[in-house]
Write a protein that holds these residues in place. Structure first.
Motif, short mmCIF file in Angstrom:
data_model
loop_
_atom_site.label_atom_id
_atom_site.label_comp_id
_atom_site.label_asym_id
_atom_site.label_seq_id
_atom_site.Cartn_x
_atom_site.Cartn_y
_atom_site.Cartn_z
N ARG A 38 0.92 -1.23 0.09
CA ARG A 38 -0.06 0.04 0.05
C ARG A 38 0.91 1.19 -0.05
NH1 ARG A 38 -3.25 -1.17 5.21
NH2 ARG A 38 -1.06 -1.70 5.89
N VAL A 39 2.01 1.36 0.81
CA VAL A 39 2.79 2.22 0.55
C VAL A 39 3.62 2.44 -0.46
CG1 VAL A 39 5.11 3.22 1.83
CG2 VAL A 39 3.35 2.10 3.13
N ARG A 40 3.99 1.42 -1.12
CA ARG A 40 4.56 1.48 -2.66
C ARG A 40 3.81 2.01 -3.34
NH1 ARG A 40 5.99 -3.90 -1.11
NH2 ARG A 40 4.83 -4.64 -2.93
N GLU A 41 2.25 1.65 -3.54
CA GLU A 41 1.61 2.03 -4.49
C GLU A 41 0.88 3.50 -4.21
OE1 GLU A 41 -3.09 0.79 -5.99
OE2 GLU A 41 -2.31 0.05 -3.96
N ALA A 42 1.05 3.93 -3.03
CA ALA A 42 0.74 5.54 -2.82
C ALA A 42 2.03 6.27 -3.17
CB ALA A 42 0.49 5.64 -1.22
N ALA A 43 3.15 5.95 -3.04
CA ALA A 43 4.38 6.44 -3.48
C ALA A 43 4.50 6.61 -4.94
CB ALA A 43 5.52 5.75 -2.75
N LEU A 44 4.15 5.62 -5.64
CA LEU A 44 4.11 5.60 -7.09
C LEU A 44 3.27 6.78 -7.61
CD1 LEU A 44 3.78 1.92 -7.98
CD2 LEU A 44 5.67 3.54 -8.78
N SER A 45 2.38 7.33 -7.08
CA SER A 45 1.24 8.49 -7.60
C SER A 45 2.21 9.75 -7.41
CB SER A 45 0.35 8.52 -6.71
OG SER A 45 -0.62 7.35 -6.93
N ARG A 46 3.14 9.77 -6.33
CA ARG A 46 3.78 10.94 -6.39
C ARG A 46 5.22 11.11 -7.15
NH1 ARG A 46 5.79 13.09 -1.09
NH2 ARG A 46 6.13 14.72 -2.48
N ALA A 47 5.74 9.77 -7.68
CA ALA A 47 6.75 9.75 -8.26
C ALA A 47 6.81 10.09 -9.79
CB ALA A 47 7.48 8.25 -8.07
N ALA A 48 5.37 10.32 -10.08
CA ALA A 48 5.18 10.43 -11.52
C ALA A 48 6.01 11.70 -12.20
CB ALA A 48 3.67 10.39 -11.98
N ASP A 49 6.12 12.67 -11.48
CA ASP A 49 6.73 13.74 -12.08
C ASP A 49 8.26 14.28 -11.42
OD1 ASP A 49 6.00 14.22 -9.44
OD2 ASP A 49 5.08 16.46 -9.86
N ARG A 50 8.88 13.16 -11.12
CA ARG A 50 10.24 12.86 -10.43
C ARG A 50 11.00 12.10 -11.30
NH1 ARG A 50 6.72 14.46 -6.57
NH2 ARG A 50 7.40 15.58 -4.87
N SER A 51 11.95 12.52 -12.12
CA SER A 51 12.52 11.84 -13.05
C SER A 51 13.77 11.10 -12.29
CB SER A 51 13.24 12.62 -14.27
OG SER A 51 14.16 13.66 -13.63
N ALA A 52 14.12 11.62 -11.08
CA ALA A 52 15.19 10.90 -10.73
C ALA A 52 14.58 9.61 -9.92
CB ALA A 52 15.66 11.71 -9.46
N LEU A 53 13.37 9.62 -9.59
CA LEU A 53 12.74 8.14 -9.24
C LEU A 53 12.16 7.30 -10.30
CD1 LEU A 53 10.78 9.95 -6.12
CD2 LEU A 53 13.00 8.72 -6.23
N LEU A 54 12.41 7.37 -11.48
CA LEU A 54 11.92 6.59 -12.49
C LEU A 54 12.69 5.25 -12.56
CD1 LEU A 54 11.23 8.72 -15.94
CD2 LEU A 54 9.47 7.53 -14.41
N PRO A 55 13.84 5.13 -12.23
CA PRO A 55 14.47 3.83 -12.23
C PRO A 55 13.79 2.92 -11.20
CG PRO A 55 16.22 5.60 -12.13
CD PRO A 55 15.04 6.26 -12.22
N LEU A 56 13.16 3.59 -10.06
CA LEU A 56 12.50 2.64 -9.20
C LEU A 56 11.02 2.54 -9.67
CD1 LEU A 56 13.59 4.49 -5.76
CD2 LEU A 56 14.23 2.23 -6.50
N VAL A 57 10.68 3.28 -10.52
CA VAL A 57 9.32 3.15 -10.98
C VAL A 57 9.28 1.84 -12.05
CG1 VAL A 57 7.57 4.06 -12.56
CG2 VAL A 57 8.48 5.58 -10.96
N VAL A 58 10.46 1.65 -12.94
CA VAL A 58 10.92 0.55 -13.45
C VAL A 58 10.84 -0.66 -12.75
CG1 VAL A 58 12.45 -0.32 -15.02
CG2 VAL A 58 12.15 2.02 -15.30
N VAL A 59 11.55 -0.51 -11.84
CA VAL A 59 11.65 -1.93 -10.81
C VAL A 59 10.12 -2.28 -10.29
CG1 VAL A 59 12.45 -2.88 -8.59
CG2 VAL A 59 14.02 -1.61 -10.15
N ARG A 60 9.23 -1.19 -10.04
CA ARG A 60 8.00 -1.65 -9.47
C ARG A 60 6.94 -2.24 -10.60
NH1 ARG A 60 10.04 -1.49 -5.55
NH2 ARG A 60 9.74 -3.61 -5.83
N CYS A 61 7.33 -1.83 -11.86
CA CYS A 61 6.86 -2.69 -12.90
C CYS A 61 6.68 -3.85 -13.02
CB CYS A 61 7.34 -1.94 -14.42
SG CYS A 61 6.81 -0.21 -14.74
N ALA A 62 7.55 -4.76 -12.43
CA ALA A 62 7.50 -6.17 -12.17
C ALA A 62 7.21 -6.28 -10.40
CB ALA A 62 9.04 -6.57 -12.32
N ASP A 63 6.49 -5.74 -9.96
CA ASP A 63 6.37 -5.85 -8.48
C ASP A 63 5.51 -7.11 -8.31
OD1 ASP A 63 6.52 -3.88 -5.75
OD2 ASP A 63 4.63 -5.11 -5.93
N TRP A 64 5.42 -7.77 -7.38
CA TRP A 64 4.77 -9.00 -6.97
C TRP A 64 3.20 -8.84 -6.57
CZ3 TRP A 64 8.68 -7.08 -4.14
CH2 TRP A 64 8.29 -6.57 -2.76
#
Length: 252
Positions: A38-64
């Motif tokens: 739930r925390v990871r999902e909430a964080a993703l909504s705020r990461a949308a406009d932060r290019s420095a965090l996109l690598p972690l967004v990529v990792v979360r695309c394969a989240d379990w």
């Protein structure tokens, strides 16, 4: 001293779900790696406009966790432009090896297709061979390189998958036109035996068995075998019309 530091230092507490809406980028990065989905999902909504965090967004695309995974994919699709796709290609391809990582790779292909090759030049020279393999596969599918350029790439790249793909594509491109002069010099001069072997074998289709003769003593057994095949197909004798330079005795 190291032990003392380890005893004294305590890692900062992870952000809670309630804190995600207000934390800075550093804490948001921690939230993207939080054990609670739930925390990871909430964080993703705020990461949308932060290019420095996109690598972690990529990792979360394969989240379990499916909701986290789907949200990450939405964010990545909205945020991944062509230049960012080139920069993140090594990570996306690495994540793509995971069980649920194919989606990000498909998105990468969408962003790269049609992109001028100058803007993805770094992919063809990447130190990561999986990146070069992917880049050349895409380039071959798109017809991005001329046959001569593909032959040079096959001759210069050190990875056998890239070598095979580019050599095969180069030869396929000239098969109907018969413009073997565009590709054979690079293939026959290549350091890699697989590329030389492809070039030697193509001498049969090019009708140049005499050019295969020097390769009968090549340092590579594979190349020597291909040379024997080409000469044998023409009978290995001058009487069969193979031209000057072909052995007068049958090649065994």
């Amino acid at each position: 001293m190291d032990l003392t530091v380890h005893r004294l230092w305590q890692p900062p507490p992870l952000p809670t779900l309630a804190e995600v809406a207000t934390v800075g980028d550093g804490r948001l990065a921690l939230a993207l790696c939080h054990p609670d989905g739930r925390v990871r999902e909430a964080a993703l909504s705020r990461a949308a406009d932060r290019s420095a965090l996109l690598p972690l967004v990529v990792v979360r695309c394969a989240d379990w966790v499916a909701p986290v995974r789907e949200r990450a994919r939405e964010v990545l699709r909205a945020s991944l432009d062509a230049d960012t796709a080139v920069a993140l290609a090594p990570l996306i391809l690495r994540v793509g090896r995971r069980e649920r990582g194919a989606h990000a790779v498909e998105l990468l292909g969408e962003r790269l297709r049609g992109l001028p090759r100058e803007r993805r030049a770094s992919l063809f020279t990447s130190a990561d061979r999986s990146v070069r393999r992917y880049a050349y596969r895409l380039a071959v599918e798109e017809g991005l390189f001329s046959p001569a350029e593909l032959a040079r790439a096959a001759a210069l790249d050190g990875d056998i998958v890239v070598q095979d793909r580019c050599a095969e594509a180069a030869l396929a491109a000239v098969r109907e036109s018969g413009a073997y002069d565009d590709v054979l010099p690079s293939l026959l001069a290549a350091r890699g035996p697989r590329v030389r072997a492809a070039g030697v074998t193509a001498l049969r289709a090019a009708g140049r068995p005499e050019t295969a003769v020097p390769f009968l003593v090549d340092r590579s057994a594979m190349v020597r075998a291909c040379a024997r095949y080409v000469v044998r197909q023409y009978g290995g004798t001058r009487s069969r019309g193979t031209g000057p330079g072909v052995p007068t005795r049958p090649v065994r």
